[in-house]
Motif scaffolding. Structure first.
Motif, PDB file in Angstrom:
ATOM      1  N   ALA A  42      69.211  20.114  -9.887  1.00 21.93           N
ATOM      2  CA  ALA A  42      69.374  18.819 -10.281  1.00 21.93           C
ATOM      3  C   ALA A  42      68.700  18.231 -11.301  1.00 21.93           C
ATOM      4  O   ALA A  42      69.200  17.290 -12.258  1.00 21.93           O
ATOM      5  CB  ALA A  42      69.455  17.984  -9.068  1.00 21.93           C
ATOM      6  N   GLU A  83      72.515  13.279  -5.584  1.00 23.50           N
ATOM      7  CA  GLU A  83      73.503  13.640  -6.667  1.00 23.50           C
ATOM      8  C   GLU A  83      73.520  12.098  -7.385  1.00 23.50           C
ATOM      9  O   GLU A  83      74.449  12.213  -8.433  1.00 23.50           O
ATOM     10  CB  GLU A  83      74.835  13.738  -5.951  1.00 23.50           C
ATOM     11  CG  GLU A  83      74.920  15.161  -5.194  1.00 23.50           C
ATOM     12  CD  GLU A  83      74.213  15.290  -3.904  1.00 23.50           C
ATOM     13  OE1 GLU A  83      74.327  16.214  -3.204  1.00 23.50           O
ATOM     14  OE2 GLU A  83      73.851  14.149  -3.415  1.00 23.50           O
ATOM     15  N   THR A  84      73.287  11.175  -6.879  1.00 18.33           N
ATOM     16  CA  THR A  84      73.553   9.797  -7.480  1.00 18.33           C
ATOM     17  C   THR A  84      72.269   9.112  -7.712  1.00 18.33           C
ATOM     18  O   THR A  84      71.997   7.936  -8.269  1.00 18.33           O
ATOM     19  CB  THR A  84      74.363   9.049  -6.789  1.00 18.33           C
ATOM     20  OG1 THR A  84      73.807   8.364  -5.439  1.00 18.33           O
ATOM     21  CG2 THR A  84      75.815   9.486  -6.532  1.00 18.33           C
ATOM     22  N   GLN A 114      69.845  16.787 -15.327  1.00 19.48           N
ATOM     23  CA  GLN A 114      69.471  15.383 -15.759  1.00 19.48           C
ATOM     24  C   GLN A 114      68.742  15.346 -17.104  1.00 19.48           C
ATOM     25  O   GLN A 114      68.878  14.537 -17.792  1.00 19.48           O
ATOM     26  CB  GLN A 114      69.055  14.428 -14.641  1.00 19.48           C
ATOM     27  CG  GLN A 114      69.906  14.319 -13.460  1.00 19.48           C
ATOM     28  CD  GLN A 114      69.191  13.352 -12.549  1.00 19.48           C
ATOM     29  OE1 GLN A 114      68.244  12.500 -12.970  1.00 19.48           O
ATOM     30  NE2 GLN A 114      69.440  13.460 -11.353  1.00 19.48           N
ATOM     31  N   ILE A 174      69.995  15.995  -0.075  1.00 15.81           N
ATOM     32  CA  ILE A 174      71.278  16.668  -0.816  1.00 15.81           C
ATOM     33  C   ILE A 174      72.290  16.573   0.317  1.00 15.81           C
ATOM     34  O   ILE A 174      72.300  16.889   1.361  1.00 15.81           O
ATOM     35  CB  ILE A 174      70.637  18.203  -0.989  1.00 15.81           C
ATOM     36  CG1 ILE A 174      69.451  18.423  -1.760  1.00 15.81           C
ATOM     37  CG2 ILE A 174      72.054  18.971  -1.222  1.00 15.81           C
ATOM     38  CD1 ILE A 174      68.988  19.777  -1.587  1.00 15.81           C
ATOM     39  N   THR A 175      73.486  15.945  -0.481  1.00 21.58           N
ATOM     40  CA  THR A 175      74.675  15.622   0.353  1.00 21.58           C
ATOM     41  C   THR A 175      75.246  16.946   0.950  1.00 21.58           C
ATOM     42  O   THR A 175      75.574  17.876   0.310  1.00 21.58           O
ATOM     43  CB  THR A 175      75.561  14.872  -0.471  1.00 21.58           C
ATOM     44  OG1 THR A 175      74.911  13.855  -1.020  1.00 21.58           O
ATOM     45  CG2 THR A 175      76.973  14.621   0.259  1.00 21.58           C
TER      46      THR A 175
END
Length: 226
Positions: free
Chosen positions: A218, A164-165, A222, A197-198
């Motif tokens: 994801a 995610e970051t 982006q 993946i969190t």
């Protein structure tokens, strides 16, 4: 493009992360009957489908088109990311991953290890999605290096960073492991980055095909302009 395109899949395509099409709501989810009215004078249309109807799992845009015409059209706007899966234990998730790769217009799906894989979960999308086979991790890595494709491993192992970051490269391979054991040590060692993946619940991991779909989306968020 180099690499052995699997005879069980289709041949390749490339380019680019242009603007995504506007969201659509498919109207013919159960298929369509025979063509009504004057027949179209267009080589993309399949005479048999025009005569008998089209119940395939395709979007409305491709109704009555030949499989070859659909693949050629998809090749005009496939995204520049690839997907790779290790297949040492005949993983049942591979078909679902191929289906997601088709939905997100991945360039090619690479099967590492066993050539044969369970196609049931693909729901026939393997006819439209390019699938390539590599004998082992070393052969796959040689392909990726030759093509200049960074290998982004997806696994929740020590040292991995949150997807995610993390800025995913526009051209890359998203690499997934088997359900259960995850990626092999050799695959992890070859990766240019390892992301996870969190998760927020009690389970240690999520289903491999679900993880693949999340990772592909994801990448889309982006790199695709909406």
């Amino acid at each position: 493009m180099t690499g052995d395109r699997d005879a069980e899949g289709d041949d390749g395509g490339s380019p680019a992360s242009a603007a995504a099409p506007s969201p659509t709501h498919e109207l013919s989810t159960a298929g369509v009957g025979p063509w009504q009215g004057e027949l179209p004078d267009d080589p993309r249309y399949d005479p048999e489908l025009l005569a008998n109807g089209d119940t395939r799992n395709v979007i409305d845009r491709y109704r009555y088109w030949t499989m070859e015409a659909i693949v050629a059209d998809l090749d005009e706007h496939r995204h520049p990311f690839h997907v790779a899966i290790e297949n040492w234990q005949h993983d049942m998730n591979i078909g679902s991953i191929v289906r997601s790769a088709n939905a997100f217009a991945a360039d090619t799906v690479h099967i590492i290890g066993r050539r044969r894989w369970n196609k049931r979960g693909a729901m026939v999308t393997d006819r439209y999605q390019h699938v390539s086979h590599h004998e082992d991790v070393a052969a796959f890595v040689a392909f990726a290096r030759a093509e200049g494709l960074p290998i982004i491993a997806i696994d929740n192992v020590p040292g991995s960073v949150a997807i995610e970051t993390t800025a995913l490269p526009e051209r890359c391979v998203l690499l997934f492991g088997q359900e259960g054991p995850g990626l092999s040590p050799e695959a992890l060692a070859a990766a240019d980055a390892v992301v996870e993946i969190t998760q927020f619940g009690s389970t240690r991991s999520i289903n491999a095909s679900a993880a693949a779909a999340i990772a592909m989306h994801a990448w889309v968020t982006q790199h695709v302009r909406f």
